[in-house]
Scaffold this motif. Structure first.
Motif, mmCIF file in Angstrom:
data_model
loop_
_atom_site.group_PDB
_atom_site.id
_atom_site.type_symbol
_atom_site.label_atom_id
_atom_site.label_comp_id
_atom_site.label_asym_id
_atom_site.label_seq_id
_atom_site.Cartn_x
_atom_site.Cartn_y
_atom_site.Cartn_z
ATOM 1 N N ALA A 27 0.789 -1.292 -0.153
ATOM 2 C CA ALA A 27 -0.017 0.072 -0.089
ATOM 3 C C ALA A 27 0.792 1.193 0.038
ATOM 4 N N LEU A 28 1.931 1.146 0.939
ATOM 5 C CA LEU A 28 2.900 2.345 0.786
ATOM 6 C C LEU A 28 3.522 2.530 -0.521
ATOM 7 N N ALA A 29 4.003 1.529 -1.142
ATOM 8 C CA ALA A 29 4.575 1.536 -2.408
ATOM 9 C C ALA A 29 3.574 2.016 -3.664
ATOM 10 N N HIS A 30 2.416 1.681 -3.410
ATOM 11 C CA HIS A 30 1.621 2.528 -4.336
ATOM 12 C C HIS A 30 1.200 3.927 -4.033
ATOM 13 N N GLU A 31 1.195 4.354 -2.753
ATOM 14 C CA GLU A 31 0.984 5.679 -2.385
ATOM 15 C C GLU A 31 2.015 6.399 -3.085
ATOM 16 N N ILE A 32 3.319 6.049 -2.953
ATOM 17 C CA ILE A 32 4.486 6.706 -3.622
ATOM 18 C C ILE A 32 4.397 6.554 -5.291
ATOM 19 N N LYS A 33 3.922 5.413 -5.667
ATOM 20 C CA LYS A 33 3.939 5.276 -7.485
ATOM 21 C C LYS A 33 3.021 6.061 -7.915
ATOM 22 N N ASN A 34 1.897 6.592 -7.445
ATOM 23 C CA ASN A 34 0.717 7.166 -8.165
ATOM 24 C C ASN A 34 1.211 8.694 -8.247
ATOM 25 N N PRO A 35 1.746 9.431 -7.359
ATOM 26 C CA PRO A 35 2.306 10.716 -7.551
ATOM 27 C C PRO A 35 3.478 10.801 -8.472
ATOM 28 N N LEU A 36 4.356 9.855 -8.301
ATOM 29 C CA LEU A 36 5.883 9.572 -9.141
ATOM 30 C C LEU A 36 5.317 9.605 -10.584
ATOM 31 N N SER A 37 4.216 8.945 -10.804
ATOM 32 C CA SER A 37 3.746 8.872 -12.215
ATOM 33 C C SER A 37 3.364 10.389 -12.838
ATOM 34 N N ILE A 80 4.436 12.959 -11.518
ATOM 35 C CA ILE A 80 5.655 13.792 -11.563
ATOM 36 C C ILE A 80 6.409 13.569 -13.181
ATOM 37 N N ARG A 81 6.394 12.288 -13.392
ATOM 38 C CA ARG A 81 7.006 11.947 -14.535
ATOM 39 C C ARG A 81 6.270 12.534 -15.845
ATOM 40 N N LEU A 82 4.892 12.544 -15.640
ATOM 41 C CA LEU A 82 4.138 13.056 -16.853
ATOM 42 C C LEU A 82 4.490 14.598 -17.131
ATOM 43 N N ASN A 83 4.281 15.312 -15.937
ATOM 44 C CA ASN A 83 4.786 16.731 -15.917
ATOM 45 C C ASN A 83 6.202 17.053 -16.309
ATOM 46 N N LEU A 84 7.167 16.076 -16.018
ATOM 47 C CA LEU A 84 8.302 16.456 -16.611
ATOM 48 C C LEU A 84 8.553 16.204 -18.009
ATOM 49 N N GLN A 85 7.887 15.448 -18.617
ATOM 50 C CA GLN A 85 7.902 15.088 -19.983
ATOM 51 C C GLN A 85 7.002 16.174 -20.732
ATOM 52 N N GLU A 91 15.999 9.870 -13.098
ATOM 53 C CA GLU A 91 15.873 9.365 -11.443
ATOM 54 C C GLU A 91 14.483 9.005 -11.352
ATOM 55 N N CYS A 92 13.392 9.391 -12.026
ATOM 56 C CA CYS A 92 11.924 9.220 -11.729
ATOM 57 C C CYS A 92 11.984 7.529 -12.396
ATOM 58 N N ARG A 93 12.377 7.236 -13.488
ATOM 59 C CA ARG A 93 12.322 5.832 -14.044
ATOM 60 C C ARG A 93 13.074 5.018 -13.012
ATOM 61 N N ARG A 94 14.292 5.329 -12.767
ATOM 62 C CA ARG A 94 14.863 4.490 -11.651
ATOM 63 C C ARG A 94 13.875 4.126 -10.617
ATOM 64 N N LEU A 95 13.437 5.102 -10.034
ATOM 65 C CA LEU A 95 12.614 5.024 -8.648
ATOM 66 C C LEU A 95 11.476 3.984 -9.160
ATOM 67 N N GLN A 96 10.626 4.341 -10.386
ATOM 68 C CA GLN A 96 9.608 3.583 -10.690
ATOM 69 C C GLN A 96 10.129 2.106 -10.855
ATOM 70 N N GLY A 97 11.307 1.798 -11.537
ATOM 71 C CA GLY A 97 11.860 0.340 -11.582
ATOM 72 C C GLY A 97 11.831 -0.184 -10.127
ATOM 73 N N LEU A 98 12.407 0.639 -9.271
ATOM 74 C CA LEU A 98 12.451 0.013 -7.988
ATOM 75 C C LEU A 98 11.300 -0.222 -7.163
ATOM 76 N N LEU A 99 10.219 0.746 -7.405
ATOM 77 C CA LEU A 99 8.849 0.458 -6.893
ATOM 78 C C LEU A 99 8.480 -0.839 -7.188
ATOM 79 N N ASP A 100 8.391 -1.019 -8.782
ATOM 80 C CA ASP A 100 7.808 -2.200 -9.241
ATOM 81 C C ASP A 100 8.514 -3.427 -8.827
ATOM 82 N N ASP A 101 10.130 -3.411 -8.848
ATOM 83 C CA ASP A 101 10.599 -4.653 -8.152
ATOM 84 C C ASP A 101 10.062 -4.886 -6.708
ATOM 85 N N PHE A 102 9.850 -3.924 -5.919
ATOM 86 C CA PHE A 102 9.455 -4.136 -4.456
ATOM 87 C C PHE A 102 8.130 -4.572 -4.609
ATOM 88 N N LEU A 103 7.402 -4.042 -5.281
ATOM 89 C CA LEU A 103 5.953 -4.708 -5.262
ATOM 90 C C LEU A 103 5.783 -6.121 -5.810
#
Length: 253
Positions: A25-35, A37-42, A69-81
């Motif tokens: 649940a914590l990872a999902h809470e981080i993953k949603n705003p991270l997505s 952030i990635r969109l706004n950076l694009q 860095e966002c892509r790296r964190l996204q990959g880390l979250l996916d692996d963790f989940l």
């Protein structure tokens, strides 16, 4: 197992399930705003690219760094989940050789591009085993990719199957860089990684999947000589008995 021991084991399993649920649940809470952030950076990068002044170019480089860095964190979250989720396997009688053949057919083009030759030695008399196909394929694919990465200048990867009593073995042997004793001793520890930017969750997840099948994984390795992973899977008693009967019937009288 005594009732007291069974209760203690169940209590630990319940605690593990709750921890896994909270972590997910914590990872999902981080993953949603991270997505977001990635969109706004694009979108920001696209705006900057329209004005290629020196100042804007410096800003674009900073945005690109943040995107990486966002892509790296996204990959880390996916692996963790993937690691944290409680596995409820759907085990079905499966032809292990066929599963490996299909997986290797998928993997070989990538291996050949990296100069890695894949050699197969599959025991055609192999007993049937119980597998959750999706999770098992993911576990073996992770080992195949690790083997390829361990041979940056190309090499040979041997995949073999054998049987020993009521067990089936899968061997993955590469001619790569190998590992020292310290790395080999810690390679299945959570978050331990020797790869730059690695999550340290790939091999622990693989080990967890194999153990959920009632099996085990072990490694033999030597620096500059390569690595040998062995996956051991149990043959269910009923299937083992059926295989023994078939072998007896095949013996000439």
């Amino acid at each position: 197992m005594s009732e007291q021991t069974a209760t203690a084991v169940q209590r630990l399993m319940d605690q593990y399930t709750e921890i896994a649920r909270l972590a997910g649940a914590l990872a999902h809470e981080i993953k949603n705003p991270l997505s977001t952030i990635r969109l706004n950076l694009q979108l920001l990068a696209e705006d900057i690219e329209d004005e290629p002044s020196p100042h804007q170019q410096r800003s674009l480089r900073r945005v690109t760094t943040m995107q990486n860095e966002c892509r790296r964190l996204q990959g880390l979250l996916d692996d963790f989940l993937n690691f944290a989720k409680v596995r409820q396997l759907t085990l079905r009688p499966t032809n292990l050789n066929k599963e490996l053949d299909d997986l290797l057919d998928f993997f070989v083009p990538e291996a050949e591009e990296a100069g890695v030759e894949v050699v197969r030695y599959l025991d055609r008399e192999l007993p049937t085993v119980l597998l959750d196909r999706e999770s098992f394929r993911g576990a073996v694919l992770n080992l195949l990719l690790n083997a390829k990465q361990a041979m940056p200048n190309g090499g040979q990867l041997t995949v073999a199957t054998t049987s020993e009593g009521d067990w089936v073995l899968v061997h993955l042997i590469d001619t790569g860089t190998g590992m020292d004793d310290r790395t080999a001793a810690r390679m299945f520890e959570t978050f331990f990684s020797t790869k730059p930017g690695g999550s340290g969750l790939g091999l622990p997840t693989t080990s967890k999947i194999i153990e959920a099948h009632g099996g085990a994984i072990r490694v033999e390795t030597e620096v500059d000589r390569g690595t040998h992973f062995t996956i051991t899977l149990p043959v269910p008693p009923r299937l083992a008995a059926q295989a023994a009967t078939v072998q007896q019937l095949d013996i000439p009288t």
